[in-house]
Scaffold this active site. Structure first.
Site, PDB file in Angstrom:
ATOM      1  N   LYS A   1       0.847  -1.184   0.000  1.00 16.18           N
ATOM      2  CA  LYS A   1       0.000   0.000   0.000  1.00 16.18           C
ATOM      3  C   LYS A   1       0.886   1.238   0.000  1.00 16.18           C
ATOM      4  CE  LYS A   1      -3.916   1.977   2.552  1.00 16.18           C
ATOM      5  NZ  LYS A   1      -4.755   1.833   3.775  1.00 16.18           N
TER       6      LYS A   1
ATOM      7  N   HIS B   1      -0.207   4.467   0.325  1.00 16.62           N
ATOM      8  CA  HIS B   1      -0.805   5.625   0.989  1.00 16.62           C
ATOM      9  C   HIS B   1      -1.274   5.215   2.378  1.00 16.62           C
ATOM     10  CE1 HIS B   1      -4.149   3.417  -0.852  1.00 16.62           C
ATOM     11  NE2 HIS B   1      -4.906   3.926   0.113  1.00 16.62           N
TER      12      HIS B   1
END
Length: 233
Positions: free
Chosen positions: A113, A115
């Site tokens: 991921k 963010h």
């Protein structure tokens, strides 16, 4: 079910049969071997069957702790391992609240991921933690090696692996000569990493259990398959 099997193994085998998770017949495996039985843990998706596999895993792990297996985090490799890790953690808290109430679970993302909190791991942080990997089966061992690498990169210490079924069969011969003896994927992982591998059922358990519920032909063909492909470890 036969009394030789532990009660939780009997219940798990009964659930696998009634839910169509374990079937007898003729099935071509990824290895191209023709197996007289097939075990599809992905079918443990109803509430009853999810409870059955979580309970069996938890009991197998609790029994393994008597032999010295200690862990802080249950890790489920994406994707099948994710619901297993979560439900097993819940069941462990129910079975042994006085000793396992602080056990956590986590799982990995297929892609990191980029963010928010970021990273590859969801759930408990792994750094400095003793980690038990849980998954449905071990076929070639590739996915488990990848999971071990990810855990180690996060600073975790892999202390064991728990799977639903040990097929007890040797790895496919690289030269195509299936008559040669050889080790199993589970045996190779034990040897390579020096960690215990806990299983709910083995092929021996299935054969013992099926004698009271399957046809004589199914039993015979499964015993012949075991004899032909049984691993040396």
């Amino acid at each position: 079910m036969p009394s030789q099997l532990a009660p939780y193994k009997q219940e798990f085998l009964r659930a696998a049969l009634s839910g169509g998770v374990l079937k007898f017949g003729s099935f071509e495996l990824k290895s191209k071997r023709i197996s007289p039985y097939f075990f599809n843990a992905g079918l443990f998706h109803t509430t009853r069957l999810a409870a059955a596999i979580a309970t069996a895993f938890a009991q197998a792990v609790v029994d393994a702790r008597k032999d010295g297996l200690e862990f802080d985090v249950i890790f489920g490799p994406a994707y099948k391992g994710i619901p297993l890790a979560a439900t097993i953690a819940i069941e462990l808290g129910r079975l042994a609240p006085e000793t396992l109430d602080t056990v956590s679970y986590s799982f990995d993302r297929k892609e990191a991921k980029d963010h928010g909190e970021g990273g590859n791991i969801v759930g408990a942080a792994l750094k400095g933690k003793r980690v038990l990997i849980v998954d449905d089966v071990i076929t070639a061992g590739t996915a488990k090696r990848e999971a071990i690498d990810k855990i180690r990169k996060e600073g975790g210490i892999v202390v064991g692996i728990a799977v639903a079924l040990d097929r007890m069969e040797k790895l496919p011969a690289t030269d195509g000569d299936e008559s040669k003896p050889g080790p199993s994927a589970i045996g190779e992982l034990r040897k390579e990493y020096g960690i215990p591998i806990v299983t709910i059922l083995t092929l021996d358990d299935i054969i013992e259990g099926m004698k009271s519920i399957a046809s004589e032909d199914d039993v015979r063909r499964t015993e012949e398959y075991r004899q032909k492909y049984k691993a040396t470890d």
